[in-house]
Write an enzyme that holds these catalytic residues in place. Structure first.
Site, PDB file in Angstrom:
ATOM      1  N   HIS A 104      -9.336  13.665-110.764  1.00  0.00           N
ATOM      2  CA  HIS A 104      -8.499  14.508-109.894  1.00  0.00           C
ATOM      3  C   HIS A 104      -7.355  13.682-109.297  1.00  0.00           C
ATOM      4  O   HIS A 104      -6.217  14.151-109.210  1.00  0.00           O
ATOM      5  CB  HIS A 104      -9.339  15.083-108.734  1.00  0.00           C
ATOM      6  CG  HIS A 104     -10.373  16.083-109.141  1.00  0.00           C
ATOM      7  ND1 HIS A 104     -11.687  16.016-108.707  1.00  0.00           N
ATOM      8  CD2 HIS A 104     -10.316  17.189-109.927  1.00  0.00           C
ATOM      9  CE1 HIS A 104     -12.364  17.033-109.199  1.00  0.00           C
ATOM     10  NE2 HIS A 104     -11.561  17.759-109.953  1.00  0.00           N
ATOM     11  N   LYS A 120     -19.721  30.148-105.774  1.00  0.00           N
ATOM     12  CA  LYS A 120     -19.841  28.918-106.567  1.00  0.00           C
ATOM     13  C   LYS A 120     -20.928  27.964-106.089  1.00  0.00           C
ATOM     14  O   LYS A 120     -21.241  27.007-106.771  1.00  0.00           O
ATOM     15  CB  LYS A 120     -18.485  28.200-106.604  1.00  0.00           C
ATOM     16  CG  LYS A 120     -17.636  28.624-107.800  1.00  0.00           C
ATOM     17  CD  LYS A 120     -16.794  27.476-108.309  1.00  0.00           C
ATOM     18  CE  LYS A 120     -16.294  27.734-109.723  1.00  0.00           C
ATOM     19  NZ  LYS A 120     -15.552  26.602-110.249  1.00  0.00           N
ATOM     20  N   SER A 133     -16.758  16.560-111.723  1.00  0.00           N
ATOM     21  CA  SER A 133     -17.526  16.512-110.473  1.00  0.00           C
ATOM     22  C   SER A 133     -19.017  16.671-110.768  1.00  0.00           C
ATOM     23  O   SER A 133     -19.861  16.051-110.121  1.00  0.00           O
ATOM     24  CB  SER A 133     -17.079  17.637-109.530  1.00  0.00           C
ATOM     25  OG  SER A 133     -15.725  17.490-109.206  1.00  0.00           O
TER      26      SER A 133
HETATM   27  P1  ADP Z   1     -12.176  24.231-110.958  1.00  0.00           P
HETATM   28  O1  ADP Z   1     -13.508  24.755-110.494  1.00  0.00           O
HETATM   29  O2  ADP Z   1     -11.011  25.022-110.452  1.00  0.00           O
HETATM   30  O3  ADP Z   1     -12.064  23.934-112.431  1.00  0.00           O
HETATM   31  P2  ADP Z   1     -12.317  21.363-110.567  1.00  0.00           P
HETATM   32  O4  ADP Z   1     -12.430  20.635-109.274  1.00  0.00           O
HETATM   33  O5  ADP Z   1     -13.427  21.228-111.528  1.00  0.00           O
HETATM   34  O6  ADP Z   1     -12.043  22.853-110.154  1.00  0.00           O
HETATM   35  O7  ADP Z   1     -10.991  20.918-111.298  1.00  0.00           O
HETATM   36  C1  ADP Z   1      -9.706  21.110-110.747  1.00  0.00           C
HETATM   37  C2  ADP Z   1      -8.651  20.781-111.785  1.00  0.00           C
HETATM   38  O8  ADP Z   1      -8.703  19.392-112.086  1.00  0.00           O
HETATM   39  C3  ADP Z   1      -8.826  21.514-113.113  1.00  0.00           C
HETATM   40  O9  ADP Z   1      -7.535  21.809-113.627  1.00  0.00           O
HETATM   41  C4  ADP Z   1      -9.521  20.508-113.991  1.00  0.00           C
HETATM   42  O10 ADP Z   1      -9.250  20.723-115.362  1.00  0.00           O
HETATM   43  C5  ADP Z   1      -8.868  19.220-113.491  1.00  0.00           C
HETATM   44  N1  ADP Z   1      -9.718  18.057-113.723  1.00  0.00           N
HETATM   45  C6  ADP Z   1     -11.016  17.894-113.374  1.00  0.00           C
HETATM   46  N2  ADP Z   1     -11.474  16.686-113.763  1.00  0.00           N
HETATM   47  C7  ADP Z   1     -10.430  16.067-114.384  1.00  0.00           C
HETATM   48  C8  ADP Z   1     -10.253  14.795-115.053  1.00  0.00           C
HETATM   49  N3  ADP Z   1     -11.278  13.948-115.185  1.00  0.00           N
HETATM   50  N4  ADP Z   1      -9.036  14.507-115.553  1.00  0.00           N
HETATM   51  C9  ADP Z   1      -8.023  15.395-115.460  1.00  0.00           C
HETATM   52  N5  ADP Z   1      -8.112  16.607-114.876  1.00  0.00           N
HETATM   53  C10 ADP Z   1      -9.296  16.947-114.349  1.00  0.00           C
END
Ligand code: ADP
Length: 162
Positions: free
Chosen positions: A17, A41, A130
Protein backbone atom coordinates in the site's frame (compact mmCIF):
# COMPACT_ATOMS: atom_id res chain seq x y z
CA UNK A 1 -5.12 21.35 -8.27
CA UNK A 2 -4.99 17.58 -8.78
CA UNK A 3 -6.45 15.50 -5.95
CA UNK A 4 -6.27 11.69 -5.73
CA UNK A 5 -8.31 9.43 -3.47
CA UNK A 6 -6.74 6.09 -2.59
CA UNK A 7 -9.55 3.95 -1.13
CA UNK A 8 -9.18 0.57 0.51
CA UNK A 9 -9.67 -1.59 3.55
CA UNK A 10 -6.04 -1.24 4.70
CA UNK A 11 -6.62 -3.96 7.29
CA UNK A 12 -3.73 -3.38 7.96
CA UNK A 13 -1.74 -0.99 5.74
CA UNK A 14 1.22 -2.86 4.16
CA UNK A 15 4.43 -1.82 2.39
CA UNK A 16 2.58 -2.66 -0.86
CA UNK A 17 0.00 0.00 0.00
CA UNK A 18 2.83 2.38 0.90
CA UNK A 19 4.42 1.84 -2.48
CA UNK A 20 1.19 2.80 -4.27
CA UNK A 21 0.67 5.77 -1.95
CA UNK A 22 4.21 7.10 -2.47
CA UNK A 23 3.72 6.97 -6.23
CA UNK A 24 0.38 8.76 -5.93
CA UNK A 25 1.84 11.42 -3.64
CA UNK A 26 4.43 12.14 -6.32
CA UNK A 27 1.80 12.44 -9.03
CA UNK A 28 -0.96 14.47 -7.35
CA UNK A 29 -0.91 17.75 -5.44
CA UNK A 30 -2.94 16.18 -2.65
CA UNK A 31 -3.90 12.58 -1.86
CA UNK A 32 -6.55 11.25 0.51
CA UNK A 33 -6.15 7.73 1.84
CA UNK A 34 -9.78 6.74 2.35
CA UNK A 35 -10.29 3.90 4.82
CA UNK A 36 -13.39 1.90 4.06
CA UNK A 37 -15.79 1.59 6.96
CA UNK A 38 -17.82 -1.39 5.86
CA UNK A 39 -19.63 -3.37 8.54
CA UNK A 40 -20.11 -6.33 6.18
CA UNK A 41 -16.36 -6.81 5.77
CA UNK A 42 -15.69 -7.75 9.43
CA UNK A 43 -12.22 -6.15 9.59
CA UNK A 44 -9.58 -7.25 12.10
CA UNK A 45 -8.53 -3.70 12.96
CA UNK A 46 -11.04 -0.97 13.78
CA UNK A 47 -11.29 2.08 11.54
CA UNK A 48 -9.59 4.16 14.24
CA UNK A 49 -6.73 1.67 14.56
CA UNK A 50 -6.26 1.57 10.79
CA UNK A 51 -6.31 5.36 10.53
CA UNK A 52 -3.87 5.78 13.43
CA UNK A 53 -1.44 3.37 11.77
CA UNK A 54 -1.72 5.18 8.43
CA UNK A 55 -1.09 8.51 10.15
CA UNK A 56 2.03 7.02 11.78
CA UNK A 57 3.25 6.16 8.29
CA UNK A 58 2.50 9.63 6.89
CA UNK A 59 4.64 11.18 9.63
CA UNK A 60 7.45 8.59 9.38
CA UNK A 61 7.62 8.86 5.58
CA UNK A 62 7.10 12.66 5.56
CA UNK A 63 4.20 12.35 3.14
CA UNK A 64 3.12 15.94 3.72
CA UNK A 65 0.62 16.11 0.87
CA UNK A 66 -1.35 13.07 2.07
CA UNK A 67 -4.39 13.15 4.37
CA UNK A 68 -6.23 10.23 5.91
CA UNK A 69 -10.01 9.96 6.04
CA UNK A 70 -12.75 7.37 6.28
CA UNK A 71 -15.85 6.67 4.23
CA UNK A 72 -18.80 4.37 3.92
CA UNK A 73 -21.37 4.30 1.17
CA UNK A 74 -20.33 5.22 -2.35
CA UNK A 75 -16.73 6.10 -3.10
CA UNK A 76 -17.81 8.64 -5.74
CA UNK A 77 -19.66 10.61 -3.04
CA UNK A 78 -16.53 10.76 -0.89
CA UNK A 79 -14.45 11.69 -3.95
CA UNK A 80 -16.80 14.56 -4.76
CA UNK A 81 -16.79 15.74 -1.13
CA UNK A 82 -12.99 16.14 -1.20
CA UNK A 83 -12.95 17.53 -4.78
CA UNK A 84 -10.98 14.57 -6.07
CA UNK A 85 -9.88 14.59 -9.68
CA UNK A 86 -8.81 10.93 -9.71
CA UNK A 87 -9.16 7.64 -7.86
CA UNK A 88 -5.97 5.66 -7.16
CA UNK A 89 -5.73 1.85 -7.01
CA UNK A 90 -2.97 -0.74 -7.10
CA UNK A 91 -2.70 -3.83 -9.29
CA UNK A 92 -0.90 -6.99 -8.26
CA UNK A 93 -2.07 -9.95 -10.32
CA UNK A 94 -4.61 -10.58 -13.05
CA UNK A 95 -7.15 -11.37 -10.31
CA UNK A 96 -6.92 -7.73 -9.19
CA UNK A 97 -7.51 -6.66 -12.77
CA UNK A 98 -10.85 -8.49 -13.04
CA UNK A 99 -12.08 -6.90 -9.82
CA UNK A 100 -10.78 -3.42 -10.66
CA UNK A 101 -12.30 -3.63 -14.14
CA UNK A 102 -15.75 -4.16 -12.59
CA UNK A 103 -15.36 -1.45 -9.96
CA UNK A 104 -14.20 1.02 -12.60
CA UNK A 105 -17.29 0.33 -14.69
CA UNK A 106 -19.53 0.95 -11.67
CA UNK A 107 -17.71 4.17 -10.74
CA UNK A 108 -17.91 5.46 -14.32
CA UNK A 109 -21.61 4.73 -14.34
CA UNK A 110 -22.02 6.77 -11.16
CA UNK A 111 -19.69 9.61 -12.13
CA UNK A 112 -18.23 9.61 -15.61
CA UNK A 113 -16.03 12.61 -14.88
CA UNK A 114 -13.90 10.69 -12.39
CA UNK A 115 -11.06 8.52 -13.74
CA UNK A 116 -9.00 5.89 -11.93
CA UNK A 117 -5.23 5.55 -12.21
CA UNK A 118 -3.47 2.28 -11.37
CA UNK A 119 0.00 1.61 -10.12
CA UNK A 120 1.53 -1.81 -10.66
CA UNK A 121 2.82 -3.53 -7.54
CA UNK A 122 6.60 -3.58 -7.19
CA UNK A 123 7.93 -7.03 -8.15
CA UNK A 124 8.71 -7.81 -4.51
CA UNK A 125 5.20 -6.88 -3.37
CA UNK A 126 3.10 -8.64 -5.97
CA UNK A 127 2.01 -11.37 -3.54
CA UNK A 128 1.68 -9.13 -0.50
CA UNK A 129 -1.80 -8.58 0.94
CA UNK A 130 -3.25 -7.54 4.29
CA UNK A 131 -4.64 -11.09 4.59
CA UNK A 132 -1.15 -12.60 4.26
CA UNK A 133 0.14 -10.27 6.96
CA UNK A 134 -2.69 -11.26 9.32
CA UNK A 135 -2.24 -14.97 8.67
CA UNK A 136 1.50 -14.78 9.36
CA UNK A 137 1.08 -12.56 12.42
CA UNK A 138 -1.68 -14.68 13.95
CA UNK A 139 0.66 -17.67 13.95
CA UNK A 140 3.55 -15.71 15.41
CA UNK A 141 5.59 -15.45 12.20
CA UNK A 142 7.69 -12.41 11.38
CA UNK A 143 5.95 -9.61 9.48
CA UNK A 144 9.14 -7.53 9.26
CA UNK A 145 9.43 -5.91 5.86
CA UNK A 146 5.77 -6.57 5.05
CA UNK A 147 4.34 -3.63 6.99
CA UNK A 148 5.86 -0.18 7.60
CA UNK A 149 8.32 -0.62 10.48
CA UNK A 150 6.64 2.13 12.51
CA UNK A 151 3.57 -0.15 12.87
CA UNK A 152 5.22 -3.56 13.14
CA UNK A 153 5.00 -3.82 16.92
CA UNK A 154 1.42 -2.52 17.15
CA UNK A 155 0.27 -5.05 14.56
CA UNK A 156 2.09 -7.98 16.19
CA UNK A 157 0.69 -7.16 19.62
CA UNK A 158 -2.81 -6.71 18.30
CA UNK A 159 -2.76 -9.99 16.33
CA UNK A 160 -1.32 -11.87 19.29
CA UNK A 161 -4.43 -10.92 21.30
CA UNK A 162 -6.77 -12.54 18.78
P1 ADP B 1 -9.84 -3.39 -0.99
O1 ADP B 1 -10.63 -4.17 0.02
O2 ADP B 1 -10.51 -2.13 -1.45
O3 ADP B 1 -9.27 -4.18 -2.14
P2 ADP B 1 -7.14 -3.32 0.07
O4 ADP B 1 -6.68 -2.66 1.32
O5 ADP B 1 -7.01 -4.79 -0.01
O6 ADP B 1 -8.62 -2.83 -0.12
O7 ADP B 1 -6.37 -2.71 -1.16
C1 ADP B 1 -6.45 -1.34 -1.52
C2 ADP B 1 -5.79 -1.13 -2.86
O8 ADP B 1 -4.39 -1.38 -2.74
C3 ADP B 1 -6.29 -2.04 -3.97
O9 ADP B 1 -6.29 -1.31 -5.19
C4 ADP B 1 -5.27 -3.15 -4.02
O10 ADP B 1 -5.19 -3.74 -5.30
C5 ADP B 1 -4.00 -2.35 -3.71
N1 ADP B 1 -2.96 -3.19 -3.12
C6 ADP B 1 -3.07 -4.03 -2.06
N2 ADP B 1 -1.90 -4.65 -1.82
C7 ADP B 1 -1.02 -4.20 -2.76
C8 ADP B 1 0.36 -4.48 -3.09
N3 ADP B 1 1.04 -5.40 -2.40
N4 ADP B 1 0.91 -3.81 -4.12
C9 ADP B 1 0.19 -2.93 -4.84
N5 ADP B 1 -1.10 -2.62 -4.61
C10 ADP B 1 -1.71 -3.25 -3.60
Amino acid sequence: MTVGVYPGSFDPFTVGHLDVLTNAAGLFDLVYVAVLHNVDKRPTFTVDERMDMIRNVLVAEKLDNVRCGTFDGLLVDYARAVNATHIVRGLRATSDFEYEFQIDAVNRHLDNSLRTVYFMASPGHSFLSSSNVKEIGLWGGSIRGLVPSVNEEIICERLAKK
